[in-house]
Design a protein around this motif. Structure first.
Motif, mmCIF file in Angstrom:
data_model
loop_
_atom_site.group_PDB
_atom_site.id
_atom_site.type_symbol
_atom_site.label_atom_id
_atom_site.label_comp_id
_atom_site.label_asym_id
_atom_site.label_seq_id
_atom_site.Cartn_x
_atom_site.Cartn_y
_atom_site.Cartn_z
ATOM 1 N N ASP A 195 12.990 -15.199 44.629
ATOM 2 C CA ASP A 195 12.536 -16.033 43.521
ATOM 3 C C ASP A 195 13.261 -15.561 42.252
ATOM 4 N N LYS A 196 14.136 -16.431 41.730
ATOM 5 C CA LYS A 196 14.991 -16.021 40.612
ATOM 6 C C LYS A 196 14.198 -15.648 39.364
ATOM 7 N N LYS A 197 12.979 -16.156 39.279
ATOM 8 C CA LYS A 197 12.200 -15.885 38.062
ATOM 9 C C LYS A 197 11.933 -14.399 37.856
ATOM 10 N N ASN A 198 12.138 -13.627 38.895
ATOM 11 C CA ASN A 198 11.850 -12.201 38.782
ATOM 12 C C ASN A 198 12.997 -11.389 38.187
ATOM 13 N N PHE A 199 14.087 -12.083 37.850
ATOM 14 C CA PHE A 199 15.247 -11.339 37.372
ATOM 15 C C PHE A 199 15.613 -11.780 35.963
ATOM 16 N N PRO A 200 16.274 -10.902 35.205
ATOM 17 C CA PRO A 200 16.708 -11.274 33.847
ATOM 18 C C PRO A 200 17.631 -12.492 33.923
ATOM 19 N N ASN A 201 17.532 -13.351 32.998
ATOM 20 C CA ASN A 201 18.331 -14.597 32.936
ATOM 21 C C ASN A 201 18.134 -15.487 34.158
ATOM 22 N N ASN A 202 17.043 -15.291 34.876
ATOM 23 C CA ASN A 202 16.824 -16.049 36.115
ATOM 24 C C ASN A 202 18.007 -15.953 37.065
ATOM 25 N N TYR A 203 18.655 -14.816 37.066
ATOM 26 C CA TYR A 203 19.826 -14.653 37.923
ATOM 27 C C TYR A 203 19.436 -13.845 39.167
ATOM 28 N N GLY A 204 19.271 -14.539 40.269
ATOM 29 C CA GLY A 204 18.873 -13.862 41.510
ATOM 30 C C GLY A 204 19.977 -12.961 42.011
ATOM 31 N N LEU A 205 19.729 -11.667 42.034
ATOM 32 C CA LEU A 205 20.776 -10.720 42.417
ATOM 33 C C LEU A 205 21.096 -10.771 43.908
ATOM 34 N N PHE A 206 20.111 -11.250 44.691
ATOM 35 C CA PHE A 206 20.290 -11.152 46.135
ATOM 36 C C PHE A 206 20.584 -12.492 46.798
ATOM 37 N N GLU A 207 21.139 -13.421 46.017
ATOM 38 C CA GLU A 207 21.426 -14.736 46.559
ATOM 39 C C GLU A 207 22.466 -14.674 47.668
ATOM 40 N N GLY A 208 23.472 -13.842 47.504
ATOM 41 C CA GLY A 208 24.580 -13.824 48.451
ATOM 42 C C GLY A 208 24.234 -13.074 49.729
ATOM 43 N N GLN A 209 24.498 -13.738 50.856
ATOM 44 C CA GLN A 209 24.234 -13.088 52.143
ATOM 45 C C GLN A 209 25.071 -11.819 52.282
ATOM 46 N N LYS A 210 26.311 -11.886 51.805
ATOM 47 C CA LYS A 210 27.183 -10.710 51.896
ATOM 48 C C LYS A 210 26.651 -9.565 51.044
ATOM 49 N N THR A 211 26.055 -9.922 49.931
ATOM 50 C CA THR A 211 25.483 -8.887 49.073
ATOM 51 C C THR A 211 24.373 -8.150 49.822
ATOM 52 N N GLY A 213 4.005 -12.184 44.667
ATOM 53 C CA GLY A 213 5.452 -12.293 44.868
ATOM 54 C C GLY A 213 6.246 -11.958 43.617
ATOM 55 N N LYS A 214 5.729 -11.047 42.807
ATOM 56 C CA LYS A 214 6.412 -10.690 41.561
ATOM 57 C C LYS A 214 6.954 -9.275 41.620
ATOM 58 N N PHE A 215 8.192 -9.171 42.025
ATOM 59 C CA PHE A 215 8.874 -7.869 42.079
ATOM 60 C C PHE A 215 10.331 -8.202 42.316
ATOM 61 N N GLN A 216 11.166 -7.187 42.320
ATOM 62 C CA GLN A 216 12.577 -7.450 42.631
ATOM 63 C C GLN A 216 12.885 -7.035 44.066
ATOM 64 N N VAL A 217 12.477 -5.815 44.393
ATOM 65 C CA VAL A 217 12.589 -5.374 45.777
ATOM 66 C C VAL A 217 11.326 -4.574 46.110
ATOM 67 N N TRP A 273 9.430 -14.677 48.996
ATOM 68 C CA TRP A 273 9.762 -16.109 48.927
ATOM 69 C C TRP A 273 10.995 -16.413 49.766
ATOM 70 N N TYR A 274 11.094 -15.823 50.916
ATOM 71 C CA TYR A 274 12.257 -16.066 51.788
ATOM 72 C C TYR A 274 12.108 -17.423 52.461
#
Lengths: 323, 579
Positions: free
Chosen positions: B319-335, B459-463, B494-495
């Motif tokens: 859920d992107k809302k949990n990150f600064p600038n709504n930038y989901g850090l874990f969007e990329g599967q490779k990441t 569901g409010k956390f980053q990891v 939120w997977y």
């Protein structure tokens, strides 16, 4: 005197009332709650709601509080959420177990510490005084659980002289000789801690009194040193000591969670920790109430004992002051 | 919370259980239900089987089982915590037991006479019970007890924590005194595992309104609690101990050798371990790893470091809302794959868990029938591969050495519960491992209930670094990974993966176990490629047993299934001769 007592009791009731309001409110404000702690999360929201209703947790906190008080006034301490057992069934045995342990430790500490402190005040910086200082440092500095574990290692594991833990050996419940064996180690731990404090207070208090003019006068009159110490100095010196000891009275039921855990003593300290984790509000409230009651009684007793040891303290006269 | 394992029970809560056996074809032999899973031997540390063939079991003796928490109740309708379960293992019989591979089985001590017969359409289960079983008060155990138990559990007013086991039961019919036919509302393979059920006595409880069952003294007062298993519940001293005596009139063909069990409660794990070493207790099922060496040195304790049915995970939040600038850090599967490569899982197992762990690549217990094995992608520890994947995903080192993409630093906070020293230590390793590849991961320990209440449930956390306990034998994972389990459900991160959701659904509506297993292979592949979590490892705590307890190898304790430590207990005996 009667008037004084009545007033104190009324004050106590008010204080207890406030304590219950505050602790009830705080408990319910803390995150978690009994349902969260115990239910399997797979339960549907509807089923959880039914459970909340069964437990009475769906009502506003003030209603829950009033119900609790209502039951209490009828002598009902409530039931546990987890398995609906009357709180008294859990509470009273542990109160007794803790009382057995703590009263032995407390009594023993006073028997040792007060005479020792007096003696040391007359032989300042002597050998006994030095030893007392070391004991005091150890008692203050050493973590009790660590000391407990060391005693267990040595006396139970290495020498195999004493039982490792528990109040009784299985199958010997109620045998006094068995109880005494089980008391030795935990009482040693608790007594050391208490002695550390009591010796220091007694000695310091005595020294202060011994500097007073009236002591010098007594000595100047040629009074025997023994009589100076016991007749004149001691009664005055004991006043602050009585205060400290009176304030420790609640621990007779509150127990010592760490020591009880290490020695697996089935007492209140352990119970409180366990019930706090489980969010068993009824049990926690009962314990809080009981300990608050003991604090109030301890204070009251300390005040009353003042009157005994110090004739200058007169309770109740002219709206007398409660120390 | 016992044993410090994960919060919610695992996988499959909603559903519980699984698979089945099915095959009605295999339904007539009285042993294990399904195709023998290929169980890989798990390394055991000290414990040789503690008996040789020429030793003969002797009757008598007392076995002391230690624990750190007291029971709630031994009424099977309500008791689902570990301590209650422990005492019920001795006192209450199962309709069907679990075998060491976590599959449905009929043993001489099971109430069922044979495995359930399942209709072609998978909707009807016919259960045949033994006709000689009796409660300890002499009343026969019959179809009435089974029907009553399931009825009580599935009725919401009862408040049973097991309610979800039977929510698909449409109707139950008593064919005769020992035969019950159960019809389901829909095809649902995990239902079969719900039949690993201990029964409550209808003759004691049938007139009690469901609402009042929990308050009833059955299960809480030994004098009013007839039991169905080999042991009677003789005494309960709250917070201290339970005494269980062998029932002289026990109905089972196989009677226990050991005549008395004491279930003893300790407040402190260290004291518990000391008591084991002193010989005050015979079994400790969780020895703190810090004390493992001391226990080994003692020489008289058999230790097993086989991990239990729990696993640790590092869950990303989508859920992107949990990150600064709504930038989901874990969007990329490779990441996400890079992070899996970067964490030294084996290192944590060796150094922090002292070997009591096993790497897991997918949310299935290794060695069970649903284990996808090599079909799941394994990420070996490699900072190089991790860096390569991050680069491919567009991350570039910033001036401070931390990676960045589109102006967003790769920095996040991962939370876990405080007070679990192994998890706390693992967090430090993870932080260090990620730093090596240019990611700033900040560990944060929180009180357990605050963590669940304020972070995991909403569901409010980053990891989130936590564990699941796989206490249900069914491998269904939709209630952990599916869209319908979004917060406040168990899918805290939120997977959302529609392909996986479809596979999970398909698997529970397939009756034949081999076919289900094939679907779980696909699940394993997809989930380990896509990575909602970094699956860390299966873990457990070392278990110690005094060497006076003897058993043949086939009856040795099993770590991997819940309550497996006393699997085969009826065949154990006590030998005090060379203590």
């Amino acid at each position: 005197m009667t008037e004084y007592l009545v007033r104190r009791v009324l004050q106590a009731v008010l204080v207890l009332f406030l304590i219950t309001v505050v602790s009830f409110g705080l408990m319910h404000a803390a995150p978690g709650g009994p349902l969260k702690v115990m239910l399997s999360p797979g339960m549907s929201p509807e089923a959880q709601l039914i459970q909340m209703k069964n437990m009475g947790l769906d009502q506003p906190v003030y209603i829950q509080y009033m119900k609790w008080v209502g039951n209490l006034l009828q002598g009902d301490l409530g039931h546990t959420f987890k398995n609906n057992v009357p709180v008294g069934d859990i509470l009273w045995p542990t109160v007794w177990n803790t009382f057995v342990l703590m009263s032995v430790a407390w009594g023993l500490s006073m028997l040792i510490a007060i005479p020792w402190g007096i003696y040391n005040s007359t032989k300042q910086y002597g050998l006994s005084d030095q030893i007392a200082s070391i004991v005091a440092y150890l008692g203050f500095a050493m973590p009790t659980f660590w000391f407990g574990i060391m005693l267990q290692q040595f006396f139970a594991m290495q020498l195999n002289l004493l039982p490792l833990s528990d109040m009784y050996t299985m199958g010997k419940e109620g045998q006094v000789s068995d109880l005494i064996l089980h008391l030795i180690l935990p009482v040693t731990v608790l007594t050391l801690v208490n002695i550390a404090a009591y010796v220091k207070y007694t000695r310091a208090s005595m020294l202060e009194v011994l500097e007073q003019d009236y002591i010098r006068t007594a000595r100047a009159k040629g009074m025997k040193e023994r009589r100076v110490i016991f007749r004149h100095a001691l009664r005055n010196a004991l006043i602050p000591v009585v205060t400290i000891i009176g304030l420790d009275l609640p621990t007779l039921v509150a127990g010592a969670a760490l020591t009880e855990s290490v020695f697996n003593w089935p007492g209140m300290g352990r119970l409180f920790v366990e019930m706090a984790v489980a969010r068993e509000y009824s049990v926690l409230m009962s314990i809080t109430l009981l300990i608050s009651l003991m604090v109030i009684i301890g204070n009251l007793l300390a005040d009353l004992i003042y009157a005994l040891v110090d004739p200058r303290v007169q309770l109740g006269r002219k709206g007398g002051r409660a120390a | 919370m016992k044993k410090g394992k994960g919060w919610l029970k695992p996988l499959a809560l909603l559903s519980l259980t699984g698979a089945l056996l099915v095959g009605c074809s295999s339904g007539n032999n009285a042993s294990s239900g399904t195709p023998a899973p290929t169980q890989k031997p798990v390394e055991q540390v000290a414990p040789q089987a503690t008996s040789t063939d020429d030793e003969k079991p002797v009757d008598g003796g007392t076995f002391t089982h230690s624990t750190t928490s007291d029971i709630v109740t031994i009424n099977p309708i309500f008791g689902n915590d570990t301590a209650s379960g422990d005492v019920m293992e001795y006192t209450q019989a199962y309709l069907y037991n679990r075998n060491p591979s976590f599959d449905l089985a009929v043993y001489p001590w099971s109430l069922a006479a044979e495995l359930p017969k399942v209709s072609e359409d998978g909707l009807t289960y016919t259960i045949k019970m033994k006709n000689n079983a009796k409660w300890s008060d002499g009343t026969p155990i019959t179809a009435d007890d089974l029907i009553f138990t399931i009825n009580a559990i599935k009725t919401p007013e009862t408040g049973s924590p097991e309610i979800t086991k039977y929510d698909k039961v449409k109707e139950m019919k008593k064919l005769d005194d020992y035969t019950v036919e159960i019809k389901l509302t829909q095809l649902y393979a995990p239902f079969a595992f719900g039949l690993m059920q201990k029964l409550a006595p209808a003759h004691v409880l049938k007139d009690v309104p469901f609402k009042e069952l929990q308050a009833h003294s059955y299960g809480k007062d030994p004098a009013k609690t007839p039991t169905s298993g080999p042991f009677k519940w003789s005494e309960w001293k709250q917070k201290e101990f339970h005494v269980l005596d062998a029932n002289p009139d026990y109905w089972g063909e196989k009677k226990p050798h050991i005549q008395k069990v004491v279930y003893k409660i300790y407040a402190d794990q260290n004291t518990q371990v000391q008591a084991l070493m002193k010989g005050d207790v015979d079994l400790v099922d969780s020895i703190p790893v810090t004390q493992l060496e001391a226990v080994k040195a003692k020489g008289t304790i058999n230790i097993s470091t086989e991990p239990g049915p729990s696993y640790e995970y590092f869950a990303f939040n989508f859920d992107k809302k949990n990150f600064p600038n709504n930038y989901g850090l874990f969007e990329g599967q490779k990441t996400r794959q890079a992070i899996a490569h970067a964490i030294n899982r084996q290192g944590i197992i060796d150094n922090i868990l002292k070997g009591t762990g096993k790497i897991m690549d997918a949310p299935f217990l290794p060695g069970t029938w649903a284990d996808p094995g090599d079909a799941a992608v394994h990420y070996e520890y490699s900072a190089e591969k991790a860096k390569q994947l991050l680069k491919e995903d567009g991350w570039v080192a910033g001036s401070d050495g931390i990676l960045a993409k589109d102006g967003n630093r790769f920095s996040f906070e991962f939370i876990f519960n405080s007070g679990n020293s192994r998890r706390e230590q693992a967090a430090v390793v993870i932080q260090q491992n990620l730093k090596e590849i240019g990611i700033e991961a900040k560990p944060k320990a929180l009180d357990f209930s605050a963590l669940v209440d304020q972070y995991a449930n909403p569901g409010k956390f980053q990891v989130l670094l936590l564990g699941w306990q796989l206490s249900d034998p069914d491998p269904d994972g939709i209630s952990t990974f599916g869209k319908k389990a979004f917060p406040p459900g168990n899918n805290a991160g939120w997977y959302d993966n529609p392909k996986l959701d479809a596979l999970w659904e398909k698997a529970v509506s397939t009756v034949k176990q081999e076919e289900r297993a094939a679907i779980y292979k696909e699940v394993g592949k997809e989930i380990s490629t896509n990575l909602p979590y970094v699956f860390m490892y299966q873990y457990g705590t070392p278990r110690g047993m005094t060497s006076r307890v003897k058993y043949k190898d086939e009856f040795k304790p099993v770590s991997m299934i819940p309550y497996g430590e006393t699997f085969g207990f009826l065949n154990w005996w006590i030998d005090d001769t060379k203590k």
